[in-house]
Write a protein that holds these residues in place. Sequence first.
Motif, PDB file in Angstrom:
ATOM      1  N   CYS A  29       4.222  -1.308   4.313  1.00 34.28           N
ATOM      2  CA  CYS A  29       3.103  -1.500   4.053  1.00 34.28           C
ATOM      3  C   CYS A  29       2.240  -0.585   3.105  1.00 34.28           C
ATOM      4  CB  CYS A  29       2.087  -1.532   5.329  1.00 34.28           C
ATOM      5  SG  CYS A  29       2.843  -2.602   6.705  1.00 34.28           S
ATOM      6  N   GLU A  37      -2.758  -5.228   9.707  1.00 36.94           N
ATOM      7  CA  GLU A  37      -3.108  -6.751   9.527  1.00 36.94           C
ATOM      8  C   GLU A  37      -1.792  -7.504   9.611  1.00 36.94           C
ATOM      9  OE1 GLU A  37      -5.037  -7.226   5.721  1.00 36.94           O
ATOM     10  OE2 GLU A  37      -7.024  -6.169   6.696  1.00 36.94           O
ATOM     11  N   LYS A  38      -0.638  -7.063   8.991  1.00 38.33           N
ATOM     12  CA  LYS A  38       0.712  -7.696   8.868  1.00 38.33           C
ATOM     13  C   LYS A  38       1.147  -7.944  10.280  1.00 38.33           C
ATOM     14  CE  LYS A  38       2.113  -7.114   4.227  1.00 38.33           C
ATOM     15  NZ  LYS A  38       3.345  -7.224   3.484  1.00 38.33           N
ATOM     16  N   TYR A  41      -0.970 -10.468  12.159  1.00 37.14           N
ATOM     17  CA  TYR A  41      -0.718 -11.935  11.647  1.00 37.14           C
ATOM     18  C   TYR A  41       0.719 -12.562  11.998  1.00 37.14           C
ATOM     19  CZ  TYR A  41      -4.888 -12.257   8.989  1.00 37.14           C
ATOM     20  OH  TYR A  41      -6.203 -12.727   8.547  1.00 37.14           O
ATOM     21  N   LYS A  42       1.533 -11.310  12.079  1.00 32.18           N
ATOM     22  CA  LYS A  42       3.057 -11.657  12.746  1.00 32.18           C
ATOM     23  C   LYS A  42       2.700 -12.230  14.211  1.00 32.18           C
ATOM     24  CE  LYS A  42       7.529 -10.261  12.456  1.00 32.18           C
ATOM     25  NZ  LYS A  42       8.456  -9.308  11.840  1.00 32.18           N
ATOM     26  N   SER A  77       2.093 -12.385   6.680  1.00 27.52           N
ATOM     27  CA  SER A  77       2.883 -11.116   7.301  1.00 27.52           C
ATOM     28  C   SER A  77       4.481 -11.102   7.221  1.00 27.52           C
ATOM     29  CB  SER A  77       2.576 -11.516   8.739  1.00 27.52           C
ATOM     30  OG  SER A  77       3.174 -12.274   9.369  1.00 27.52           O
ATOM     31  N   SER A  78       5.075 -12.181   7.277  1.00 27.26           N
ATOM     32  CA  SER A  78       6.578 -12.119   7.073  1.00 27.26           C
ATOM     33  C   SER A  78       7.024 -13.265   6.331  1.00 27.26           C
ATOM     34  CB  SER A  78       6.821 -12.079   8.675  1.00 27.26           C
ATOM     35  OG  SER A  78       8.371 -12.232   8.779  1.00 27.26           O
TER      36      SER A  78
END
Length: 163
Positions: A29, A37-38, A41-42, A77-78
Amino acid sequence: MVVAVGRGWGQGTLNTFSAPLPECGGILCRSPRVCKEKVFYKALGFLFLTLALAGVFLPLLPTTPLVLVAAACFARSSPKWHQWLLSNRSFGPMIRRWEEQRCVSRRVKVVALVSMFGVGGFSVFRLVHEPALQIAGLALIAAGALVVVCIPTCPPGTRRDPD
């Protein structure tokens, strides 16, 4: 030494830093806020994917919109999980069409509605004997059907989903 190119760290200039980028749960990140955030969202992606998979067997959960939301969360996110969904034989074509054209095929909508009303109707009228629960079940089926109907349908002649 880490080299970063991009906007936000010098507006498109090449910057060098002696410290590595922060890592959070295996995700590199730019900052702790982006990392959070990632991860958020993941986690949401997995939640919606789990609900979508449950929706395959439970008529009260509309699978199509839940898969689309899971794909959107993984896109933020991924890349690994987003690519996994895109390469999935069942969901991949629908997600690609949504991402490219912002619509789903008429076939996807028909399958979703028929399965919701068929299995859901059977469940509500044959397995549930309490009138209040039957009304609640019908309301949930109607809400799921409304969500599916409100998703834009791809016009005829556009790219067909590969089978």
